[in-house]
Design an enzyme around this catalytic site. Structure first.
Site, PDB file in Angstrom:
ATOM      1  N   ILE A  20       0.836  -1.204   0.000  1.00  0.00           N
ATOM      2  CA  ILE A  20       0.000   0.000   0.000  1.00  0.00           C
ATOM      3  C   ILE A  20       0.874   1.259   0.000  1.00  0.00           C
ATOM      4  O   ILE A  20       0.565   2.238  -0.674  1.00  0.00           O
ATOM      5  CB  ILE A  20      -0.944  -0.017   1.229  1.00  0.00           C
ATOM      6  CG1 ILE A  20      -1.998  -1.127   1.081  1.00  0.00           C
ATOM      7  CG2 ILE A  20      -1.631   1.341   1.411  1.00  0.00           C
ATOM      8  CD1 ILE A  20      -2.870  -1.337   2.319  1.00  0.00           C
ATOM      9  N   GLN A 150      -4.830 -11.593  16.309  1.00  0.00           N
ATOM     10  CA  GLN A 150      -4.216 -10.276  16.115  1.00  0.00           C
ATOM     11  C   GLN A 150      -4.502  -9.320  17.279  1.00  0.00           C
ATOM     12  O   GLN A 150      -4.798  -8.150  17.061  1.00  0.00           O
ATOM     13  CB  GLN A 150      -4.708  -9.640  14.819  1.00  0.00           C
ATOM     14  CG  GLN A 150      -4.118 -10.259  13.549  1.00  0.00           C
ATOM     15  CD  GLN A 150      -4.224  -9.327  12.367  1.00  0.00           C
ATOM     16  OE1 GLN A 150      -5.299  -8.806  12.079  1.00  0.00           O
ATOM     17  NE2 GLN A 150      -3.114  -9.098  11.681  1.00  0.00           N
ATOM     18  N   TYR A 153      -1.936  -6.504  16.731  1.00  0.00           N
ATOM     19  CA  TYR A 153      -2.190  -5.682  15.536  1.00  0.00           C
ATOM     20  C   TYR A 153      -3.514  -4.909  15.677  1.00  0.00           C
ATOM     21  O   TYR A 153      -3.592  -3.712  15.373  1.00  0.00           O
ATOM     22  CB  TYR A 153      -2.222  -6.602  14.318  1.00  0.00           C
ATOM     23  CG  TYR A 153      -2.315  -5.937  12.969  1.00  0.00           C
ATOM     24  CD1 TYR A 153      -1.165  -5.584  12.271  1.00  0.00           C
ATOM     25  CD2 TYR A 153      -3.553  -5.704  12.369  1.00  0.00           C
ATOM     26  CE1 TYR A 153      -1.243  -5.008  11.012  1.00  0.00           C
ATOM     27  CE2 TYR A 153      -3.640  -5.128  11.113  1.00  0.00           C
ATOM     28  CZ  TYR A 153      -2.479  -4.779  10.434  1.00  0.00           C
ATOM     29  OH  TYR A 153      -2.572  -4.206   9.191  1.00  0.00           O
TER      30      TYR A 153
HETATM   31  N1  CAA Z   1     -12.370 -17.768  15.042  1.00  0.00           N
HETATM   32  C1  CAA Z   1     -12.575 -18.670  16.029  1.00  0.00           C
HETATM   33  N2  CAA Z   1     -11.739 -19.681  16.285  1.00  0.00           N
HETATM   34  C2  CAA Z   1     -10.669 -19.794  15.518  1.00  0.00           C
HETATM   35  C3  CAA Z   1     -10.389 -18.886  14.482  1.00  0.00           C
HETATM   36  C4  CAA Z   1     -11.288 -17.852  14.249  1.00  0.00           C
HETATM   37  N3  CAA Z   1     -11.105 -16.943  13.284  1.00  0.00           N
HETATM   38  N4  CAA Z   1      -9.235 -19.244  13.898  1.00  0.00           N
HETATM   39  C5  CAA Z   1      -8.800 -20.337  14.538  1.00  0.00           C
HETATM   40  N5  CAA Z   1      -9.671 -20.679  15.523  1.00  0.00           N
HETATM   41  C6  CAA Z   1      -9.591 -21.792  16.437  1.00  0.00           C
HETATM   42  C7  CAA Z   1      -9.221 -23.066  15.690  1.00  0.00           C
HETATM   43  O1  CAA Z   1     -10.360 -23.682  15.163  1.00  0.00           O
HETATM   44  C8  CAA Z   1      -8.587 -23.873  16.786  1.00  0.00           C
HETATM   45  O2  CAA Z   1      -9.592 -24.378  17.637  1.00  0.00           O
HETATM   46  P1  CAA Z   1      -9.459 -25.864  18.276  1.00  0.00           P
HETATM   47  O3  CAA Z   1      -8.216 -25.794  19.110  1.00  0.00           O
HETATM   48  O4  CAA Z   1     -10.718 -26.032  19.065  1.00  0.00           O
HETATM   49  O5  CAA Z   1      -9.345 -26.774  17.116  1.00  0.00           O
HETATM   50  C9  CAA Z   1      -7.856 -22.812  17.572  1.00  0.00           C
HETATM   51  O6  CAA Z   1      -8.537 -21.582  17.344  1.00  0.00           O
HETATM   52  C10 CAA Z   1      -6.435 -22.702  17.094  1.00  0.00           C
HETATM   53  O7  CAA Z   1      -5.807 -21.780  17.878  1.00  0.00           O
HETATM   54  P2  CAA Z   1      -4.245 -21.629  17.757  1.00  0.00           P
HETATM   55  O8  CAA Z   1      -3.780 -20.634  18.728  1.00  0.00           O
HETATM   56  O9  CAA Z   1      -3.602 -22.994  17.833  1.00  0.00           O
HETATM   57  O10 CAA Z   1      -4.128 -21.045  16.287  1.00  0.00           O
HETATM   58  P3  CAA Z   1      -3.061 -21.361  15.194  1.00  0.00           P
HETATM   59  O11 CAA Z   1      -1.717 -21.367  15.821  1.00  0.00           O
HETATM   60  O12 CAA Z   1      -3.481 -22.566  14.430  1.00  0.00           O
HETATM   61  O13 CAA Z   1      -3.176 -20.135  14.185  1.00  0.00           O
HETATM   62  C11 CAA Z   1      -3.509 -17.867  13.549  1.00  0.00           C
HETATM   63  C12 CAA Z   1      -3.856 -18.978  14.543  1.00  0.00           C
HETATM   64  C13 CAA Z   1      -2.005 -17.636  13.491  1.00  0.00           C
HETATM   65  C14 CAA Z   1      -4.148 -16.600  14.059  1.00  0.00           C
HETATM   66  C15 CAA Z   1      -4.021 -18.222  12.135  1.00  0.00           C
HETATM   67  O14 CAA Z   1      -5.356 -18.599  12.232  1.00  0.00           O
HETATM   68  C16 CAA Z   1      -3.909 -17.049  11.188  1.00  0.00           C
HETATM   69  O15 CAA Z   1      -2.860 -16.764  10.651  1.00  0.00           O
HETATM   70  N6  CAA Z   1      -5.039 -16.344  10.993  1.00  0.00           N
HETATM   71  C17 CAA Z   1      -5.078 -15.173  10.100  1.00  0.00           C
HETATM   72  C18 CAA Z   1      -5.029 -13.922  10.924  1.00  0.00           C
HETATM   73  C19 CAA Z   1      -5.250 -12.763   9.998  1.00  0.00           C
HETATM   74  O16 CAA Z   1      -6.300 -12.590   9.385  1.00  0.00           O
HETATM   75  N7  CAA Z   1      -4.248 -11.911   9.883  1.00  0.00           N
HETATM   76  C20 CAA Z   1      -4.352 -10.772   8.995  1.00  0.00           C
HETATM   77  C21 CAA Z   1      -3.018 -10.504   8.403  1.00  0.00           C
HETATM   78  S1  CAA Z   1      -3.127  -9.286   7.113  1.00  0.00           S
HETATM   79  C22 CAA Z   1      -3.384  -7.855   7.911  1.00  0.00           C
HETATM   80  O17 CAA Z   1      -3.360  -7.755   9.098  1.00  0.00           O
HETATM   81  C23 CAA Z   1      -3.662  -6.652   7.025  1.00  0.00           C
HETATM   82  C24 CAA Z   1      -4.906  -5.992   7.414  1.00  0.00           C
HETATM   83  O18 CAA Z   1      -4.850  -4.912   7.996  1.00  0.00           O
HETATM   84  C25 CAA Z   1      -6.204  -6.559   7.039  1.00  0.00           C
END
Ligand code: CAA
Length: 246
Positions: A20, A150, A153
């Site tokens: 961006i 996040q 963030y």
């Molecule tokens: N809502 C609810 N539960 C969720 C979830 C969500 N969105 N995502 C994961 N979970 C749950 C899983 O189902 C799992 O549950 P169980 O243990 O019952 O199976 C549990 O949470 C997993 O938790 P962990 O801590 O083990 O998660 P992880 O290590 O597998 O990964 C994460 C978590 C790193 C956050 C990964 O999901 C991820 O990368 N998510 C994307 C985050 C995102 O959108 N970032 C944006 C980056 S871009 C940006 O920020 C630019 C901008 O301004 C938009």
């Protein structure tokens, strides 16, 4: 004699050599401003950006207050005093709170939120003294809505919204506007780093049906920096394809 109406304005974009930020630099360049970009680590990418765009790139970390003071002095010596600041530099260190290390919290707050303070602090007095300035802080949909993984963030990006409103009050009398742009998920390296399955689910929830293009965010920043935008201050412009309606 200025060759274009905006040639006397100097614009500085943090994190300006990619994503961006690079699109904001190009939009400012097109508007006729003298533009400088900052970057933190990737010299090769910054060189390539400067060669392709003709925009000067300066290396320092916005998380380091003294580096901001020194860096802005270098930009001022090269181009003149900064009239327009786009606080765009940002990083992610995503992890659920249970797994997040204090360092991941600190890094994101230091760059994404304290970076806005450090940069604004170094340019704000000059803008007020010259009775003209534009500061645009890049927030995020995830600062407005929250995002699993996040807490760091989202806190920083929500903090930017409060920072923006407070500073807008302090600049209003002196012709300095301070606004925020809150992008949704945008087609950049940062978003491409989200695991593909997670990203696919996010995109499926965007009413417009796709990621934003960096240029679509940049044009909003340029709009807020225009001469004609002098009555817009303290505002948050959401640009998220309808994903979150604040
Ligand atoms: N809502 C609810 N539960 C969720 C979830 C969500 N969105 N995502 C994961 N979970 C749950 C899983 O189902 C799992 O549950 P169980 O243990 O019952 O199976 C549990 O949470 C997993 O938790 P962990 O801590 O083990 O998660 P992880 O290590 O597998 O990964 C994460 C978590 C790193 C956050 C990964 O999901 C991820 O990368 N998510 C994307 C985050 C995102 O959108 N970032 C944006 C980056 S871009 C940006 O920020 C630019 C901008 O301004 C938009």
């Amino acid at each position: 004699m200025a060759s274009t109406p905006n040639a006397h304005r100097v614009a500085l974009v943090t994190g300006g050599t990619t994503g961006i930020g690079a699109a904001i630099c190009r939009a400012f360049h097109q508007a006729g401003y003298a533009v400088a970009a900052t970057y933190t680590h990737d010299d090769a990418r910054a060189d390539a950006f400067s060669k392709a765009s003709g925009i000067a790139a300066f290396k320092w970390s916005v998380a380091d207050y003294q580096a901001c003071v020194d860096g802005i002095a270098r930009v001022t010596a090269a181009l003149g005093p900064v009239d327009i600041l786009a606080n765009n530099a940002g990083i992610t260190r995503d992890a659920s709170l249970a797994k997040m290390q204090p360092e991941q919290w600190r890094e994101v707050i230091d760059v994404n939120l304290s970076g806005c303070f450090n940069m604004a602090h170094a340019v704000f007095a000059g803008m007020r003294a010259r009775k003209w300035g534009r500061i645009v802080n890049i927030s995020s949909i995830n600062g407005q809505a929250g995002q699993f993984g996040q807490t760091n963030y989202s806190a920083a990006k929500a903090g930017i919204l409060g920072f923006t409103k407070a500073l807008a009050l302090e600049g209003a009398r002196d012709g300095v506007t301070v606004n925020a742009v809150a992008p949704g998920y945008t087609d950049t390296d940062m978003v491409r780093a989200v695991p593909a399955d997670v990203l696919a689910k996010i995109v499926a929830r965007i009413p417009v049906g796709r990621l934003a293009r960096p240029e679509e965010i940049a044009r909003c920043v340029a709009f807020l920096c225009a001469e004609e935008a002098s009555y817009i201050t303290g505002a948050t412009l959401s640009v998220n394809g309808g994903q979150y309606m604040a």
